[in-house]
Design a protein around this motif. Structure first.
Motif, short mmCIF file in Angstrom:
data_model
loop_
_atom_site.label_atom_id
_atom_site.label_comp_id
_atom_site.label_asym_id
_atom_site.label_seq_id
_atom_site.Cartn_x
_atom_site.Cartn_y
_atom_site.Cartn_z
N VAL A 108 46.90 -33.75 -26.17
CA VAL A 108 45.81 -34.44 -25.47
C VAL A 108 46.37 -35.69 -24.79
CG1 VAL A 108 43.58 -35.58 -25.76
CG2 VAL A 108 44.17 -33.59 -27.18
N ASN A 109 45.91 -35.94 -23.57
CA ASN A 109 46.35 -37.14 -22.84
C ASN A 109 45.69 -38.40 -23.37
OD1 ASN A 109 45.71 -39.17 -20.49
ND2 ASN A 109 47.60 -38.14 -19.90
N GLY A 110 44.37 -38.36 -23.54
CA GLY A 110 43.65 -39.51 -24.06
C GLY A 110 43.06 -40.44 -23.02
N SER A 115 38.93 -45.15 -23.86
CA SER A 115 38.20 -43.98 -23.41
C SER A 115 37.69 -43.18 -24.61
CB SER A 115 39.12 -43.09 -22.56
OG SER A 115 38.56 -41.80 -22.39
N PRO A 116 36.55 -42.49 -24.46
CA PRO A 116 36.09 -41.58 -25.52
C PRO A 116 37.09 -40.47 -25.81
CG PRO A 116 34.34 -42.01 -23.93
CD PRO A 116 35.59 -42.59 -23.35
N LEU A 122 43.64 -38.77 -31.13
CA LEU A 122 44.14 -39.11 -32.46
C LEU A 122 43.70 -38.07 -33.49
CD1 LEU A 122 43.68 -42.99 -32.52
CD2 LEU A 122 45.66 -41.64 -31.77
N ALA A 123 42.46 -37.59 -33.38
CA ALA A 123 41.99 -36.55 -34.30
C ALA A 123 42.76 -35.25 -34.09
CB ALA A 123 40.49 -36.32 -34.10
#
Length: 257
Positions: A108-110, A115-116, A122-123
């Motif tokens: 995932v970029n994030g 950002s939401p 992280l999860a």
């Protein structure tokens, strides 16, 4: 045996580059990320004509991963996704190739730390860590290849001060990377190359590639069993110079038999 990872940023757009690269660099395993195509749109006939078989997990517009395996090698025990994790984003696929457990992952970029999408990152990293730990217990010879969307330390960033605490370089992301290492994995690139300014991704804007202002965010982590066989790991910058390139370029690991 050579294993490679490459975020192609749309396989539909980049298929000619992938086929050219495989012809010039006939690796045994190529992990692709960001296919950006539905499952039934995968260009299997073109891949097979190039001398490869494939397992893939497609998703329209975003995400999508694939493992390409050169003819003559096995492609067994294919597992799409992270078992036990209900994730609508298609980011992970695993298979056993010639006795090596290969996990291809598009991390995932994030987007940004505020950002939401950042808590989701992280999860997701925690779920991946759990999965990789389980796989390592079952497969001593394991490689985790992909676009990690994490620059592990300041050597991997063209301007560490400008990127400090930002997404891709934040402390929680780097801690997650270190936890993967702590499972018993090694950053194969750093086994051989300790130089600065070694990157695998460059923004399309502001002539970032020509100025070598990039980040090293594409990695091949390997278990101890493969560490003993590793002879070379390189970033192949050539495809980034081609017409209509991906913003990433391949990373290639060579293993002794």
């Amino acid at each position: 045996m050579r294993l490679a990872t490459w975020n192609v940023n749309s396989l539909k757009v980049r298929l000619p580059q992938v086929l050219q690269w495989l012809a010039e660099t006939p690796v045994d395993v190529l992990c692709l990320q960001e296919l950006k195509m539905d499952q039934d749109a995968f260009p299997l006939a073109d891949i097979e004509a190039a001398g490869y078989r494939a397992a893939w997990l497609g998703q329209k517009t975003y995400n999508g991963v694939a493992i390409l395996v050169r003819d003559g090698h096995s492609l067994d025990d294919v597992v799409p996704g992270i078992p036990g994790y209900d994730d609508e984003q298609r980011r992970v696929i695993a298979a056993t190739v010639g006795g090596v457990r290969v996990i291809c992952a598009y991390f995932v970029n994030g987007e940004a730390v505020d950002s939401p999408k950042y808590p989701y990152k992280l999860a997701w990293l925690a779920e991946l860590e759990r999965y990789v730990a389980d796989e390592l217990a079952r497969h001593p010879a394991l490689a985790l290849l992909g676009d990690y969307n994490i620059a592990p330390d300041d050597r991997d960033v063209y301007d560490p001060e400008a990127w400090k605490d930002k997404v891709l370089c934040s402390v929680p992301e780097r801690d997650a990377f270190r936890r993967l290492i702590g499972l018993g994995l090694t950053d194969s690139f750093r086994l051989f190359n300790q130089d600065e300014k070694q990157y695998s991704w460059w923004d399309y804007r502001a002539m970032m590639f020509r100025r070598n202002l990039g980040l090293r965010i594409d990695h091949i982590l390997i278990s101890d069993a493969l560490k003993a066989r590793a002879t070379e790991c390189v970033i192949d910058k050539a495809p980034r110079k081609w017409e209509r390139p991906s913003d990433h370029t391949p990373v290639v690991l060579t293993l002794a038999e």
